[in-house]
Enzyme design. Structure first.
Site, short mmCIF file in Angstrom:
data_model
loop_
_atom_site.label_atom_id
_atom_site.label_comp_id
_atom_site.label_asym_id
_atom_site.label_seq_id
_atom_site.Cartn_x
_atom_site.Cartn_y
_atom_site.Cartn_z
N GLU A 1 0.53 -16.36 16.23
CA GLU A 1 -0.74 -15.88 16.77
C GLU A 1 -1.84 -16.41 16.12
OE1 GLU A 1 1.92 -14.10 16.42
OE2 GLU A 1 2.40 -13.16 18.07
N HIS B 1 4.31 -1.35 19.98
CA HIS B 1 4.20 -1.63 21.22
C HIS B 1 3.60 -0.72 22.09
CE1 HIS B 1 7.76 -4.04 19.80
NE2 HIS B 1 7.25 -5.09 20.77
#
Ligand SMILES: Cc1ncc(C[n+]2csc(CCOP(=O)(O)OP(=O)(O)O)c2C)c(N)n1
Length: 658
Positions: free
Chosen positions: A397, A464
């Site tokens: 990322e 998540h």
């Protein structure tokens, strides 16, 4: 030291000499000014000039170069007027950051230089993005980026090299191995003989170059650049050199063995080259004196000019106005044809129509190409736009956000898909330090949208399910968008992509396939900073966003007696606080609902602002409702009670009855 002239002409031999002499003489002057307290901090590159100068002279002026804190020679080789450099170091207006950042922390499009941020590593990924833009436009250019050997231990180094290799980007990665990272010697930093060997692991070529030998640096880099321009690819170069002074001037060199200093002192790149040129008859003692006198005069004149300039003055409006790049919102009105559309499809449609609208918009993310992304937002994009614009990325990322920054610097637009908003923590550094601050620092834009599939209620556990908008609303320079309906999602995403500022675009994944709405089939935009009054009422104000809007609507359906004003904020930065004030002035009661835990969240700030601005209109204390102060749990019974939906009902009823 052995010098090979090869086919270099006399002018080049002299240019390389004067190229090194200039930063050396500037530095010698700076060291005096430092002792006089006229300069605040100095990172010396004395003894390392051959690298900056050799590399920069080998590049073309149109090619970007990304230097670090010891690369004064890069700036002087690009012929920046010296008074601008001095003014920069003194925090003055004619520097490059208007007093907002110090030393070498700046970039300039005019000279194709992109300066570092203090965190070192992100610089490498930015180079990837710049090179990617060149490659996509089929421009045969090299991007050169520097790092010290110390920063090669950062994950960003690995990420940037890996991405460059996987994408075959024309980046020249230059490691200046100068023996120490602050006080830490190389044997405490890494455990291999040569850092250049790492290239093999990335599937990349490498070279080791004597960084104190200007002819070796120039000749080999020139050769490499020509080869890269012919056949684009990344190359890792390790320059062996030594840091002859402290990390910065105040920190000294007590920890460096005297023997090493003596040894490397003999390898001084300027003294040796000067002796060689004298021997070759290219230089004479008189010519050296003349060159030194000319450069010293240039330095002194430019220093006088910088010292004469008055210090920057503070203007609050100017400071506040220059955090973001100017953006003129263009309203594109929707067509009359609408279709009942899922939240997820509205986002996909907006993204697709934006791809048609902006030829230089690149989407990057994990598994987004043929696979279509884990939420299938980019499904079917590859046949329409090709894999060069819809780019699968390795799992990195930070490297990809940095690359997006590089695309923007080189004039393109980027959308980065986080696979889950939670994983943005691995790309946090470039977002909050690079993208957010770049406009305020040196007037550059970060034309990047980071898409953030977020939120709980889906039984996905602590990693998540987070809704982490508060990590970003805190940081000046970022915009934060958080739609609750398909109509808003599409229009706001289109605006986010048009906006040249960095936008965190939150998409609640619980809404993706559960919420439908009428959405115009054509392209349209919606403005930032305009809340939506979902439902009008007189006796209580509910302020929320994202999934909270749906929870509030369900609760109100259960309690039709509650005559509530329901405000959906839609964007959190900019925040339409005026809409909140107007509602509170009408109803006298405010409840703010957010999915995130309360402490440090947007609800707290809204509450504080309402207390400050609307105290006399309030008939009851402002109430905030959010999730429990725990990580997001997995099991249904736990998550249901973690989330604020149930508690909201009771607090609403209590406040209504107050
Ligand atoms: C992420 C991060 N950690 C620590 C620092 C503090 N710091 C600044 S420069 C530096 C040493 C860097 O060493 P190297 O990369 O070898 O470059 P050199 O200074 O030797 O040229 C350190 C520890 C920082 N700026 N950023």
């Amino acid at each position: 030291m052995r010098y090979h002239i090869g086919d270099l002409d006399e002018q080049r031999l002299l240019d390389l000499y004067t190229g090194m002499l200039k930063p050396r003489l500037i530095e010698e002057k700076m060291l005096i000014l430092l002792r006089q307290g006229k300069v605040s901090k100095w990172f010396s590159g004395i003894g390392q000039e051959a690298i900056s100068v050799g590399v920069t002279q080998a590049l073309k002026e149109t090619e970007y170069i990304l230097p670090m804190h010891r690369n004064l020679g890069v700036f002087t080789s690009r012929n920046i007027p010296l008074y601008r450099l001095f003014a920069q170091w003194q925090g003055k207006q004619s520097g490059f950051t208007q007093g907002r950042d110090r030393s070498f922390h700046f970039g300039t499009q005019e000279y194709r230089i992109v300066g570092m941020i203090s965190h070192l590593g992100p610089q490498l990924g930015v180079a990837d993005g710049i090179a990617l833009a060149d490659m996509l436009r089929r421009k045969k250019r090299v991007t050169a980026v520097f790092t010290g050997e110390g920063a090669t231990s950062e994950g960003d180094f690995h990420e940037a090299l890996n991405v460059a290799s996987v994408w075959n980007l024309p980046v020249l990665f230059c490691i200046e191995n100068n023996g120490y990272g602050l006080s830490t010697p190389t044997n405490e930093q890494y455990n291999c003989e040569n850092l250049a060997e790492r290239a093999k692991g990335y599937g990349m070529e490498s070279r080791i170059i004597d960084g104190n030998n200007i002819l070796e640096v120039y000749t080999k880099i020139d050769e490499l650049c020509k080869a890269i321009r012919r056949r684009p690819r990344p190359v890792l170069v390790e320059f062996k050199t030594f840091r002859m002074r402290g990390h910065e001037e105040a920190s000294g060199t007590k920890y460096v063995p005297e023997k090493l200093m003596k040894e490397w002192g003999k390898k001084d790149p300027i003294a040796n080259y000067e002796a060689f040129l004298l021997e070759e008859g290219v230089l004479t003692p008189e010519k050296i004196e003349q060159l030194k006198a000319d450069i010293s005069e240039e330095i002194n004149e430019n220093l006088d000019k910088a010292f004469e300039e008055s210090p920057v003055s503070f203007n609050e409006t100017k400071e506040l106005n220059e955090v973001y790049h100017p953006f003129e919102y263009q309203e594109v009105n929707p067509n009359s044809e609408t279709k009942n559309t899922r939240f997820v499809d509205a986002i996909s449609e907006g993204l697709e129509q934006s791809m048609y609208r902006h030829n230089e918009l690149i989407i990057m993310g994990q598994d987004i190409a043929d696979y279509g992304g884990v939420f299938k937002i980019t499904e079917g994009f590859v046949p329409k736009f090709g894999k060069s614009r819809v780019r699968n990325t390795p799992i990195c990322e930070s490297g990809i956000v940095s690359a997006a920054m590089g695309l923007s610097i080189n004039g393109m637009k980027a959308v980065v898909e986080m696979q889950f908003a939670d994983f943005v923590s691995s790309g946090f550094n470039p977002i909050v330090n690079y993208l957010a601050k770049v406009h305020y620092r040196w007037n550059e834009k970060a034309d990047v949208v980071v898409r953030m599939p977020c939120g709980g209620g889906v039984g996905a556990g602590p990693f998540h399910s987070q809704t982490n908008e508060a990590w970003f609303t805190k940081t000046p320079g970022l915009k934060v968008v958080y739609p609750s309906s398909p109509y808003d999602a599409k229009g706001l995403l289109n605006t986010a992509i048009n906006d040249p500022n960095p936008v965190l675009f939150f998409e609640h994944k619980g809404l993706y396939r559960s919420v439908y709405g009428d959405v115009p089939t054509d392209y349209y935009t919606l403005p930032f900073g305009k809340a939506h009054v979902v439902k009008e009422g007189k006796s209580i104000s509910i302020v929320t966003f994202g999934a909270g809007v749906h929870w509030a609507l369900e609760t109100l359906q259960k309690h039709p007696e509650i005559d509530a004003d329901l405000i959906d904020l839609r964007t959190l930065q900019p925040l339409d606080i005026e809409a909140v004030f107007a509602s509170v002035k009408k109803t006298g009661k405010l409840i703010i609902l957010q999915e995130d835990t309360l402490f440090g969240g947007i609800a707290s700030d809204i509450s504080a602002m309402v207390m400050e601005e609307c105290f006399q209109y309030l008939d009851a204390p402002v109430k905030r409702v959010g999730s429990l102060e725990t990580p997001v749990p997995f099991a249904k019974a736990l998550e249901e009670n973690y989330l604020p939906k149930k508690r909201f009902e009771q607090v609403l009823l209590d406040l209504y009855a107050y």
